[in-house]
Design an enzyme around this catalytic site. Structure first.
Site, short mmCIF file in Angstrom:
data_model
loop_
_atom_site.label_atom_id
_atom_site.label_comp_id
_atom_site.label_asym_id
_atom_site.label_seq_id
_atom_site.Cartn_x
_atom_site.Cartn_y
_atom_site.Cartn_z
CE LYS A 59 1.25 -13.42 7.10
NZ LYS A 59 0.59 -14.58 7.70
CG ASN A 103 17.03 -15.78 5.17
OD1 ASN A 103 16.56 -14.98 4.33
ND2 ASN A 103 17.17 -15.45 6.44
CG HIS A 105 19.67 -12.08 9.48
ND1 HIS A 105 18.32 -11.82 9.58
CD2 HIS A 105 20.26 -11.43 10.51
CE1 HIS A 105 18.11 -11.05 10.64
NE2 HIS A 105 19.27 -10.80 11.22
C1 GAR Z 1 18.60 -7.47 2.67
O1 GAR Z 1 19.45 -6.63 3.39
C2 GAR Z 1 18.40 -8.78 3.41
O2 GAR Z 1 19.55 -9.19 4.09
C3 GAR Z 1 17.30 -8.41 4.36
O3 GAR Z 1 16.42 -7.63 3.59
C4 GAR Z 1 17.19 -6.88 2.63
C5 GAR Z 1 16.54 -7.03 1.28
O4 GAR Z 1 17.12 -6.13 0.38
N1 GAR Z 1 16.66 -9.56 4.91
C6 GAR Z 1 16.23 -9.61 6.16
O5 GAR Z 1 16.30 -8.68 6.93
C7 GAR Z 1 15.63 -10.95 6.58
N2 GAR Z 1 15.48 -11.03 7.99
P1 GAR Z 1 16.83 -6.25 -1.19
O6 GAR Z 1 15.30 -6.34 -1.37
O7 GAR Z 1 17.36 -4.99 -1.77
O8 GAR Z 1 17.53 -7.47 -1.70
#
Ligand code: GAR
Length: 189
Positions: A59, A103, A105
């Site tokens: 990080k 990104n 969301h």
């Molecule tokens: C996804 O649903 C993405 O939209 C979300 O994390 C998940 C990752 O899934 N992102 C967030 O919530 C960002 N704020 P993955 O690791 O299976 O691709």
């Protein structure tokens, strides 16, 4: 020569996998590598099995930004895709890649965004509010969580008895369908 992209991810990496598969043998774009801030994130192993290099950075490197920018510039990376990446993108990274970071969301921004709103927390909030639709938002990244200009949204309808897991399933289906195509549209220009 193909335009090189990197994926940042903190979790399981199902979106990273879909993007890598979609862009394999693409004429102008390639996923050069995947970076994670979690040494044990499944995404690191998942993409290695697909033949894509993956690297863990702490990080502190993402927060400083410079070590990451150096790494990306040495590899000739031109764009950054956040796919389930849970850290805020630091200023040096934003400055080195202006309008080149996107990104995804898992909700219809500007609702259900901001710090702490990720993964299941989002779907639980959508359920608690009694929403009858949710969806995905793909947006440019700026210095605030989930506030950059929106590029694309897609919606799904929710049934009254859909729980957070069912909402997550519907949203993930949209993510896997649209995110790779939007990546291609944004960076393939
Ligand atoms: C996804 O649903 C993405 O939209 C979300 O994390 C998940 C990752 O899934 N992102 C967030 O919530 C960002 N704020 P993955 O690791 O299976 O691709």
């Amino acid at each position: 020569m193909k335009r090189k992209l990197v994926i940042f991810a903190s979790g399981s990496g199902s979106n990273a996998e879909k993007i890598i598969e979609y862009l394999s043998n693409h004429p102008t774009l390639e996923i050069s590598c995947v970076l994670s801030n979690k040494s044990d994130a499944y995404v690191l192993e998942r993409v290695r099995e697909l033949g894509v290099e993956s690297y863990y950075f702490p990080k502190s490197d993402f927060d400083l930004g410079i070590p990451i920018v150096d790494f990306l510039q040495n590899r000739g990376i031109e764009g950054i895709i956040l796919a389930g990446f849970l850290l805020k993108v630091s200023q040096p990274i934003l400055q080195a890649f202006p309008q080149k970071i996107i990104n995804i969301h898992p909700a219809l921004l500007p609702k259900y965004g901001g710090k702490g709103m990720y993964g299941h927390f989002v779907h639980e909030a959508v359920k608690a509010a009694g929403e009858r639709e949710s969806g995905i938002t793909i947006h440019y990244v700026n210095e605030h969580y989930d506030e950059g200009n929106i590029i694309f949204q897609a919606k799904c309808s929710l049934d009254a008895d859909d729980g957070p897991e069912e909402i997550a399933r519907k949203v993930q289906k949209l993510e896997h369908t649209y995110f790779p195509r939007v990546v291609e549209k944004v960076f393939g220009k």
